[in-house]
Design a protein around this motif. Structure first.
Motif, PDB file in Angstrom:
ATOM      1  N   SER A   1      30.636  39.085  49.310  1.00  0.00           N
ATOM      2  CA  SER A   1      30.902  38.740  47.920  1.00  0.00           C
ATOM      3  C   SER A   1      32.368  38.974  47.602  1.00  0.00           C
ATOM      4  O   SER A   1      33.078  39.664  48.324  1.00  0.00           O
ATOM      5  N   VAL A   2      32.791  38.395  46.490  1.00  0.00           N
ATOM      6  CA  VAL A   2      34.128  38.601  45.951  1.00  0.00           C
ATOM      7  C   VAL A   2      33.983  39.159  44.548  1.00  0.00           C
ATOM      8  O   VAL A   2      33.271  38.591  43.717  1.00  0.00           O
ATOM      9  N   THR A   3      34.657  40.277  44.296  1.00  0.00           N
ATOM     10  CA  THR A   3      34.652  40.898  42.974  1.00  0.00           C
ATOM     11  C   THR A   3      36.086  41.005  42.489  1.00  0.00           C
ATOM     12  O   THR A   3      36.949  41.515  43.202  1.00  0.00           O
TER      13      THR A   3
ATOM     14  N   THR B   1      41.885  37.200  38.135  1.00  0.00           N
ATOM     15  CA  THR B   1      40.570  36.823  37.630  1.00  0.00           C
ATOM     16  C   THR B   1      39.822  36.037  38.694  1.00  0.00           C
ATOM     17  O   THR B   1      40.422  35.479  39.622  1.00  0.00           O
ATOM     18  N   LEU B   2      38.520  35.968  38.522  1.00  0.00           N
ATOM     19  CA  LEU B   2      37.714  35.172  39.430  1.00  0.00           C
ATOM     20  C   LEU B   2      38.063  33.691  39.298  1.00  0.00           C
ATOM     21  O   LEU B   2      37.989  32.927  40.271  1.00  0.00           O
TER      22      LEU B   2
ATOM     23  N   VAL C   1      37.012  43.379  47.048  1.00  0.00           N
ATOM     24  CA  VAL C   1      36.997  43.974  45.716  1.00  0.00           C
ATOM     25  C   VAL C   1      38.432  44.022  45.228  1.00  0.00           C
ATOM     26  O   VAL C   1      39.250  44.781  45.762  1.00  0.00           O
ATOM     27  N   HIS C   2      38.750  43.166  44.246  1.00  0.00           N
ATOM     28  CA  HIS C   2      40.057  43.258  43.597  1.00  0.00           C
ATOM     29  C   HIS C   2      39.871  44.129  42.370  1.00  0.00           C
ATOM     30  O   HIS C   2      39.079  43.814  41.479  1.00  0.00           O
ATOM     31  N   THR C   3      40.612  45.225  42.315  1.00  0.00           N
ATOM     32  CA  THR C   3      40.364  46.233  41.289  1.00  0.00           C
ATOM     33  C   THR C   3      40.890  45.858  39.917  1.00  0.00           C
ATOM     34  O   THR C   3      40.644  46.575  38.945  1.00  0.00           O
ATOM     35  N   GLY C   4      41.607  44.717  39.813  1.00  0.00           N
ATOM     36  CA  GLY C   4      42.295  44.423  38.564  1.00  0.00           C
ATOM     37  C   GLY C   4      43.503  45.335  38.481  1.00  0.00           C
ATOM     38  O   GLY C   4      44.456  45.186  39.242  1.00  0.00           O
TER      39      GLY C   4
ATOM     40  N   VAL D   1      38.733  30.866  42.249  1.00  0.00           N
ATOM     41  CA  VAL D   1      38.025  29.585  42.326  1.00  0.00           C
ATOM     42  C   VAL D   1      39.016  28.421  42.378  1.00  0.00           C
ATOM     43  O   VAL D   1      38.866  27.482  43.173  1.00  0.00           O
ATOM     44  N   ALA D   2      40.041  28.463  41.544  1.00  0.00           N
ATOM     45  CA  ALA D   2      41.023  27.374  41.523  1.00  0.00           C
ATOM     46  C   ALA D   2      41.750  27.268  42.851  1.00  0.00           C
ATOM     47  O   ALA D   2      41.994  26.168  43.364  1.00  0.00           O
TER      48      ALA D   2
END
Length: 472
Positions: free
Chosen positions: A18-20, A57-58, A203-206, A62-63
């Motif tokens: 998954s990607v978060t 951002t997700l 996991v990208h923590t922001g 996607v882009a």
């Protein structure tokens, strides 16, 4: 590895990942479906090049992956790009569509929102574009003039990720965590596309806070030295990273005290690596070899390096002699957009790329980056001096929190060594003691002639010190 650039998103891929991003998650299966829907909409709209405001951002992910699936070169735009920078990038790159909030600088472009990209159902198995086709156009920082558009091919990106996976033992069993910007090689190409090629979760923590890194509970972590410095000061968060398989630092030199403190708190020797936009990551410490503080390791698979002086002569691999670092291999860029003369100038007559960095290589092949030739190679009194060696020494001196060493113009010496020091709170070191310590422990000709105390060092978003600002 697969000829498909991002096999984790391919139809039928049986990967439980998954990607978060900033707390919002999507499975590989759904992200693959979204990327194909995005690609179908980009093709239906006739988009040839796409600019994406690369916020963490997700929707950004996607882009980007949708553009890659469509074979549409993507131009990631820094989230804090000002009006002039944005207008330049849009005009120079020739994009015809924009993903992000409406901006006047993007006037005349097709403006797409995430809902536009996902508006049409499509699970078509799109043909994979050829390896030589351009996947991304990343812009340099423009420190020596207008920013240059760096053309990165699909094959270069694949070769770079595969080589790092081999060096770091990176597999689908891993989870990678980081909080890096999504418009650079470090955070986007390796930190985002890497998991989608290897098959590991992301996991990208922001916001890259110590607690966010600890909460990610990952097996691999990416960070710049500023992040690692903050984590090293947060003992509880740092200790929680002790269960990770590997901690990786890049984009700027990791101070030796941070390396040592993280080893003390986590039991891990941090992995440093080296690269740039034009080359991707070409030199890296390996998971199966000991790491030396201040060293970035060995060329990754398929990459060669060499050192030359300003006259083109071979520089000895003795771990001391400083030379211009030149590289070649499958990870290199395809040229600067619309700048054939600049592209030609970037290479030697025999096909090696001038990195613009200076380095040492020891007898075992381990590399140490001294820094940029323009600001980190100091020519003083007939000596060639690496600023990085002095900085590494001073960082171990009591009372020194951060330091940047530069060469200031000097009528007598050519350049005189100046150390800009951020002192620890309530513990300012004596300037004469600093200078004398360098003379005693390194060499007299390497001692700073001036020590200037400052509250902070100017850095860019990747944590690199902007030394030209220190020189005015």
């Amino acid at each position: 590895m697969s000829d498909v650039l991002l096999p984790a998103l391919a139809p039928g891929a049986d990967l439980d990942g998954s990607v978060t991003v900033a707390g919002e998650s999507v499975t590989f299966r759904d992200l693959g479906s979204w990327s194909r829907r995005c690609a179908a909409n980009l093709r239906a709209a006739g988009v040839r090049r796409l600019a994406v405001l690369a916020e963490p951002t997700l929707e950004t992910v996607v882009a980007v992956v949708g553009s890659l699936a469509a074979g549409v070169p993507v131009v990631p735009v820094p989230k804090d790009a000002g009006a002039h920078e944005l207008a330049y990038m849009i005009g120079d790159s020739g994009v015809d569509a924009w993903v992000g909030p409406e901006r006047s600088e993007a006037g005349g472009l097709l403006v797409l929102a995430p809902r536009d990209l996902l508006g049409t159902e499509s699970d078509d198995d799109l043909p994979e574009p050829g390896g030589d086709e351009i996947a991304m156009i990343l812009y340099t920082s423009g420190t020596t003039g207008a920013p240059k558009g760096v053309l990165l091919s699909r094959s270069a990106i694949a070769a770079g990720i595969d080589a790092l996976a081999e060096a770091w033992g990176w597999t689908a069993a891993d989870t990678l965590a980081h909080g890096l910007p999504l418009f650079h090689v470090h955070g986007l190409v390796v930190g985002c596309l890497g998991p989608l090629r290897v098959g590991s979760s992301l996991v990208h923590t922001g916001r890259p806070s110590p607690q966010a890194y600890a909460d990610a509970a990952a097996t691999m972590y990416f960070g710049v030295p500023t992040i690692w410095h903050r984590i090293a000061e947060d003992e509880e968060s740092a200790r929680r990273l002790g269960g990770a398989r590997v901690l990786i630092s890049g984009s700027a030199p990791l101070p030796v005290p941070v390396f040592e403190r993280m080893r003390e708190l986590t039991g891990q020797e941090m992995v440093e690596r080296y690269g740039m936009t034009e080359t991707l990551l070409t030199v890296a410490n390996r998971i199966d070899r000991p790491r030396l503080p201040g060293h970035v390791g060995w060329p990754v698979a398929g990459v060669e390096t060499r050192l030359r002086d300003e006259h083109g002569a071979v520089v000895p691999r003795d771990g001391q002699s400083v030379g211009r670092l030149e590289v070649r291999g499958p990870t290199l860029f395809s040229g600067y957009l619309g700048m054939p003369e600049e592209t030609a100038k970037a290479y030697t007559p025999d096909g090696w790329f001038h990195t613009g960095d200076v380095a040492t290589i020891d007898a075992d092949g381990n590399h140490r980056i001294v820094g940029r030739e323009s600001v980190d190679l100091i020519k003083s009194g007939g000596y060639r001096i690496g600023a990085g060696e002095i900085e590494a020494f001073l960082l171990g001196f009591p009372g020194v929190r951060e330091v940047a060493v530069v060469g200031a113009p000097d009528e007598d010496l050519g350049q005189r060594i100046v150390a800009f020091v951020v002192p620890d709170e309530g513990r300012r070191p004596d300037p004469e003691e600093l200078s004398q310590a360098v003379a005693d422990e390194l060499s007299v000709h390497k001692r700073p002639r001036d020590v200037v105390f400052v509250d902070s060092l100017p850095r860019n978003e990747m944590g690199k010190v902007q030394k030209k600002k220190l020189l005015g």
